[in-house]
Structure formats: structure tokens, C-alpha cells
Design an enzyme around this catalytic site. Structure first.
Site, short mmCIF file in Angstrom:
data_model
loop_
_atom_site.label_atom_id
_atom_site.label_comp_id
_atom_site.label_asym_id
_atom_site.label_seq_id
_atom_site.Cartn_x
_atom_site.Cartn_y
_atom_site.Cartn_z
N HIS A 1 -10.91 6.82 -51.84
CA HIS A 1 -12.29 6.96 -51.77
C HIS A 1 -13.25 5.75 -51.41
CE1 HIS A 1 -11.34 5.30 -55.74
NE2 HIS A 1 -10.85 6.53 -56.29
N LYS B 1 -6.29 16.75 -63.32
CA LYS B 1 -5.07 16.22 -62.60
C LYS B 1 -3.64 17.05 -62.82
CE LYS B 1 -7.79 12.68 -61.19
NZ LYS B 1 -8.41 12.73 -60.09
#
Length: 516
Positions: A222, A391
Site C-alpha cells: 500500500h 483478516k
């Protein structure tokens, strides 16, 4: 075309002007850089269409710059000096409770960005993770759209949604967002970079052509957000629309909603970059943390820590907070930094093994590492409720349960929950993949009064099961446990051992009260 891949080239991306000359310390480094440059030139020459070729060349230049930085840093062995690392001073971490109330009008200067490049491979998904249904038949993207639409209509503002996709999720995402065409919301998508994986032994790229198999490429983390935002033209587009601030977060963090108090604080404090941090628990010991290093505030990730200091890094005493990856960025400041070519993020080496057993490396960066480049950058210590990532299927069970309800796309803790904390849930490997998870729960159990749940082995849950206190269910290998419809398990521990060769299945009834 090969000249455009030289670090000293005039055509090299503007973002690295002034810092493109690299002083290689060793002959080996120079040889590796030259070999990589030649391979990348060959890759670029596999593209025939001029516009596509130009864009691909720019992308490979950015990759080559990252690669040569990696070689240079490796040659210098520039490890962090552990003795120079300090916890941030109090003025660098502002408590959320001290923030002023926000003014609605500021929202017109804001855009929201979701990092949407992830595949849910760890949960057994094949497409974009943001397309996973997480609550009341709604996906991550549905919830985000609902939140921002509510924000816009309630406050009569225009906050656009921007989705940074990867080559893995771009087509999926475009297909999904078609259904939002008539909503009170503008959605912009742009694709983050696609970089070639590198063979560990030879330091050469895995792909042989620009359209080579997907497995030979990777999205570089990211931290690529800034370069991709800049190169795509979306940064200039936002500035032209009068947007001054960007709130960026991971698409799978369901706690990352727009907060006008943080925006107000950013404006009042004239901060160019704010990172939301929250208190560390034992579940967060691997999360990146803010540090002060040589009088600069920086992000420290576990991948940057030498093995002898890992336990120190995980310590809750020394590092009390961790990065939620909810970031607030001043767009004018970002434009300035990108044009000066100063955005150098710490390189994270991510080793992988291909399906055919080859060792490869990926050079990645983290978005939070940009904090060191901005003026008056600091952290805001936010409530844990702003960090709700999904997650794993254990996280998904919590989100789908009666602990949370939805209000305008936002998760709200059930008022009947007696504790401020949420239960700890640990589901074993049998629940790792989404398909298995869905098969093993006829219906999500009621867990309002649950403190801790551990489930291991071949276990199935019926409908209207209630779990309270601490519940541990363990089916040993070759055994199966079925928890019947209407069962209430309170402070219960069930371990199923084989007692006879013919018995392979246990329906828990002993010690299990049934609802009438």
C-alpha cells in the site's frame, strides 16, 4: 527504450529528479543493476501499442528505481541502530479524547480512499476481498458506499470515494461498482503499480513479457498509493476539484469511517499527515509502530527488525501503540513531495516461494512510512473501535455475530454487551477457508456474553447455539463433534477422544443445556 530505464536518464520519472544518481558501493551491485535494466528494457519492448508502451515504461522505471535503492541499501547494510530508537514523545501522539468537535463544512474538502488491491487468498477466496459478504448480506464495498452516501446526504456535502485496485482486483471492482451508478456518491478507481517478481538467486525479473502470467507479478504494497495516485492523474483531479485532504484506509478495516474530529484537528494543527494509532494488545504484537529515530518520527515494521530485537519489538511495555493504517494526508503537501521526488519509503523485502518451488523476492513499501516526509506529522491515539479488520474467519465470526449491528453501514456494538472489549475468537484450520466456515455454521452463534472461544478440529455448529463465558471445543484427528440446534454452552470445555474403533462422531448433549 533501454535508455529510459537508466537512473541518470532525462526521461526518468519526475518524482525521482535530483536523487536519481545512485553511487553503487560494489561492482556486484553495478552488475545486478545493469542486468536488471537490460531485462526491463526487453520487457518494455514486448509492448507494441505506443500509449500502453509509454505507461508500462514509466511503471518499469519506478520499479527500477526501487530496485536500485534496494541494491544500494543492501550494499551499505543500512540497518536501523536499535539504540537510537525511542518511543515517540507525548506531543507526537495526541489522545483522541482531546480532539475538538468538527465542523461539517470541512467535509467538502475531503476525499476518501480505500486500498482495495487485496485478494482474500488466506481465507480461500479467488476474487477481490472487498466483495466478501460480511454483515447482513452486505460486502465491504457495500458498507463503505452506504457510510459515505449517508455522510453526503446528511451533511449536504460531496465526499468522493476513490478505490485503489491492483491488477488482481481491478476487473472485479469495476464490475461490482456498476450497481452503485445511481447512488449519491462519485466513485473513482485507479490501478496501483504492477511490478515484476525477482528471482532471489539471479536478481533478474521473473516475467519474460509484459503480458506474462499473473503469478510473475505483484502489487508492491500500500506504500505504492502515493506514486500510483500521482502517476494516474487522480491527485491532480482531486486538487482541481478543491479537495485538500485524503482519508485513506484498508478496505477490510470496518472501523475506518470518516471522523470530522480528526479532520478538524488536522486543520487546526496544520499537520500534513496524521496516522491513527491505537493501544497495543497481545493480539497486535506484529503491527507496525511509531518511533522517534534521530529526532524524526518514523514507522517501524516488524519486517525491518533484526531477529535479535524481535522480542523487544513485540513488547507492549516499550511500544504501546500500533499503526491502524488509517491515514490522513494533506493533498497539496503530497503533490509538493511527489514533484520534488522526495518520497523514499523504507523498502520491505517480502520473500516468497513460487508454485514450482523457486525462491523469489518482492520489494514492497508501507503507506505509513511516508510520515517522515511531511511537516508536523504525528499520531492520534484512537479508540479500538476504529480498528476492526477482517483478516481471518475468526474475525468474520465476530463481525457477523450479534455483538454488532449496522447503522448506515457502520458497525455499532450491541448495547446489551456487558463488557467494553469484544470476545477473543480462535478458530482452527478446519475453519480457515470461507467455504468451510459457511458449511460449519448453520447459523452464527449468539455470543453477547462470550469472553473467549477456541474451536479446533472437525466441529459443526447447529442453529441458535448460544456461547457464554469461556468455551473450548476440541475434536481430535479422525473425530467429529456436532453441536446441536439450540444448545447453550457456558464456561464449557469439550475434548473428543476416540473411545472405540466404531465411534467417530459426537453430538454434544452432556453438559449442554437446550433452549426450549
Amino acid at each position: 527504450m533501454s535508455e529510459s530505464l537508466m537512473p541518470k536518464s532525462d526521461s526518468f520519472s519526475a518524482r525521482v529528479r535530483g536523487s536519481s544518481h545512485i553511487d553503487f558501493k560494489t561492482a556486484t551491485t553495478g552488475v545486478a543493476a545493469k542486468a536488471m535494466r537490460n531485462e526491463l528494457s526487453n520487457l518494455v519492448n514486448t509492448v507494441k501499442e505506443p500509449e500502453t508502451k509509454k505507461a508500462f515504461d514509466t511503471e518499469m522505471q519506478s520499479f527500477f528505481y526501487l530496485f536500485t535503492r534496494y541494491l544500494s541499501e543492501r550494499a551499505k547494510s543500512q540497518d536501523l541502530n536499535w539504540d537510537h530508537i525511542k518511543s515517540p514523545s507525548e506531543d507526537k501522539i495526541v489522545p483522541y479524547s482531546k480532539l475538538p468537535s468538527g465542523e461539517t463544512k470541512n467535509l467538502n474538502k475531503l476525499a476518501v480512499l480505500k486500498v482495495n488491491g487485496g485478494l482474500g487468498t488466506s481465507m480461500g477466496m479467488t476474487g477481490a476481498k472487498s466483495a466478501l459478504e460480511v454483515k447482513d448480506d452486505m460486502t465491504f464495498l457495500d458498507l463503505t458506499v452506504r457510510q459515505i452516501e449517508h455522510l453526503n446526504t446528511t451533511n449536504r456535502v460531496d465526499v468522493p470515494l476513490i478505490l485503489m485496485t491492483s491488477f488482481n482486483t481491478h476487473d472485479d471492482t469495476l464490475r461490482i461498482i456498476k450497481k452503485y451508478a445511481n447512488q449519491q456518491l462519485r466513485i473513482t478507481t485507479f490501478n496501483q503499480s504492477r511490478y515484476p517478481r525477482i528471482f532471489k538467486e539471479t536478481l533478474l525479473p521473473c516475467p519474460k513479457s509484459a503480458d506474462d502470467d499473473k503469478k510473475n507479478w505483484y502489487p508492491p504494497g500500500h506504500g505504492d498509493l502515493y506514486n500510483a495516485l500521482y502517476q494516474s492523474g487522480v491527485l491532480d483531479q482531486l486538487l482541481a476539484e478543491g479537495k485538500e485532504y485524503l482519508f485513506a484506509s484498508n478496505s477490510d478495516n470496518l472501523g475506518a469511517v470518516v471522523d470530522d474530529k480528526i479532520l478538524q484537528h488536522m486543520i487546526d494543527s496544520r499537520s500534513e499527515f496524521i496516522m491513527e494509532v491505537t493501544d497495543k494488545t497481545k493480539a497486535d504484537i506484529k503491527g507496525g509502530t511509531l518511533i522517534e529515530y534521530d529526532d524524526t518520527i518514523r514507522l517501524l515494521e516488524v519486517a525491518q527488525v533484526a531477529s535479535e530485537h524481535i522480542e523487544d519489538f513485540k513488547s507492549i511495555r516499550k511500544f504501546k501503540i500500533f499503526n491502524t493504517n488509517n491515514l490522513w494526508i494533506n493533498l497539496k503537501a503530497l503533490k509538493r513531495i511527489m514533484e520534488l521526488g522526495e518520497m523514499e519509503l523504507d523498502i520491505i523485502l517480502n520473500p516468497k516461494t513460487t508454485d514450482d518451488g523457486q525462491a523469489v523476492i518482492q520489494l514492497e513499501t508501507a503507506a505509513g512510512a511516508a510520515i517522515k516526509h511531511f511537516n508536523n506529522a504525528h499520531g492520534v491515539n484512537v479508540p479500538r473501535s476504529r480498528f476492526l479488520p477482517v483478516k481471518s474467519c475468526s474475525d468474520l465470526l465476530l463481525i457477523k455475530s450479534d455483538i454488532y449491528s449496522l447503522q448506515h453501514g457502520q458497525l455499532v456494538i450491541n448495547e446489551q454487551r456487558m463488557f467494553e472489549t469484544t470476545p477473543v475468537i480462535k478458530l482452527g484450520d478446519h475453519f480457515k477457508k470461507i467455504a468451510q466456515f459457511q458449511k460449519r455454521f448453520k447459523k452464527i452463534p449468539k455470543i453477547l456474553e462470550l469472553d473467549h472461544l477456541t474451536v479446533t478440529g472437525d466441529v459443526y455448529f447447529g442453529r441458535n447455539v448460544t456461547l457464554r463465558g469461556t468455551v473450548i471445543v476440541v475434536a481430535n484427528e479422525g473425530q467429529r463433534i456436532d453441536i446441536p440446534d439450540g444448545c447453550i454452552l457456558e464456561n464449557s470445555k469439550f475434548v473428543w477422544f476416540r473411545t472405540s474403533t466404531s465411534s467417530h462422531n459426537l453430538s454434544i448433549l452432556q453438559g449442554c443445556s437446550l433452549e426450549t
